[in-house]
Scaffold this motif. Structure first.
Motif, short mmCIF file in Angstrom:
data_model
loop_
_atom_site.label_atom_id
_atom_site.label_comp_id
_atom_site.label_asym_id
_atom_site.label_seq_id
_atom_site.Cartn_x
_atom_site.Cartn_y
_atom_site.Cartn_z
N ALA A 124 0.83 -1.21 0.00
CA ALA A 124 0.00 0.00 0.00
C ALA A 124 0.86 1.26 0.00
CB ALA A 124 -0.93 -0.01 1.20
N VAL A 125 1.93 1.27 0.78
CA VAL A 125 2.83 2.42 0.80
C VAL A 125 3.51 2.59 -0.56
CG1 VAL A 125 4.98 3.31 1.81
CG2 VAL A 125 3.20 2.39 3.29
N GLY A 126 3.92 1.49 -1.18
CA GLY A 126 4.55 1.56 -2.50
C GLY A 126 3.61 2.12 -3.55
N LEU A 177 1.73 9.40 -5.92
CA LEU A 177 2.12 10.77 -5.61
C LEU A 177 3.27 11.25 -6.47
CD1 LEU A 177 1.81 10.70 -1.73
CD2 LEU A 177 0.26 11.75 -3.38
N ARG A 178 4.21 10.39 -6.82
CA ARG A 178 5.32 10.76 -7.69
C ARG A 178 4.81 11.07 -9.09
NH1 ARG A 178 9.62 6.39 -8.14
NH2 ARG A 178 9.54 6.68 -5.91
N GLY A 179 3.83 10.33 -9.56
CA GLY A 179 3.28 10.53 -10.91
C GLY A 179 2.51 11.82 -11.06
#
Length: 115
Positions: A14-16, A22-24
């Motif tokens: 889930a964190v990954g 968020l990075r995208g």
């Protein structure tokens, strides 16, 4: 013990996924960028009989304040009534030192597939 291991794996997954999401979201426009000019040297032909927005692949030479000239390409959604052509000058923005991550500077531009 097995339940604890599975719970840990699910939390890490889930964190990954959240980090990738968020990075995208930050790819639309560089925060600390440079403005340059793209001299179009190649463009894919418009589809026959198409209307509205279609995908176009643009190749060109990007020049800017710290870039003497770099060959770049990208794929964008573009209106067929305003299709780009060879020789056009397009204002672009890109992160400092990374001209291969350029984006079109005008507000209506959207990145296409694979950009």
């Amino acid at each position: 013990m097995l339940e604890f291991g599975m719970l840990l794996i699910m939390i890490v997954a889930a964190v990954g996924i959240a980090m990738i999401y968020l990075r995208g979201r930050g790819k639309m426009r560089p925060a600390q960028g440079e403005t340059g000019t793209l001299y179009v040297t190649g463009v894919s032909p418009p589809p026959d009989g198409a209307v509205g927005e279609q995908y176009v692949t643009i190749t060109g030479n990007l020049t800017g304040p710290t870039e003497p000239g770099t060959v770049v390409y990208g794929r964008f959604a573009w209106d067929v009534n305003a299709w780009p052509s060879i020789g056009d000058l397009i204002t672009v923005v890109y992160p400092s030192g990374k001209p291969e991550r350029w984006q079109i500077a005008h507000p209506g531009a959207r990145p296409g597939l694979g950009s």
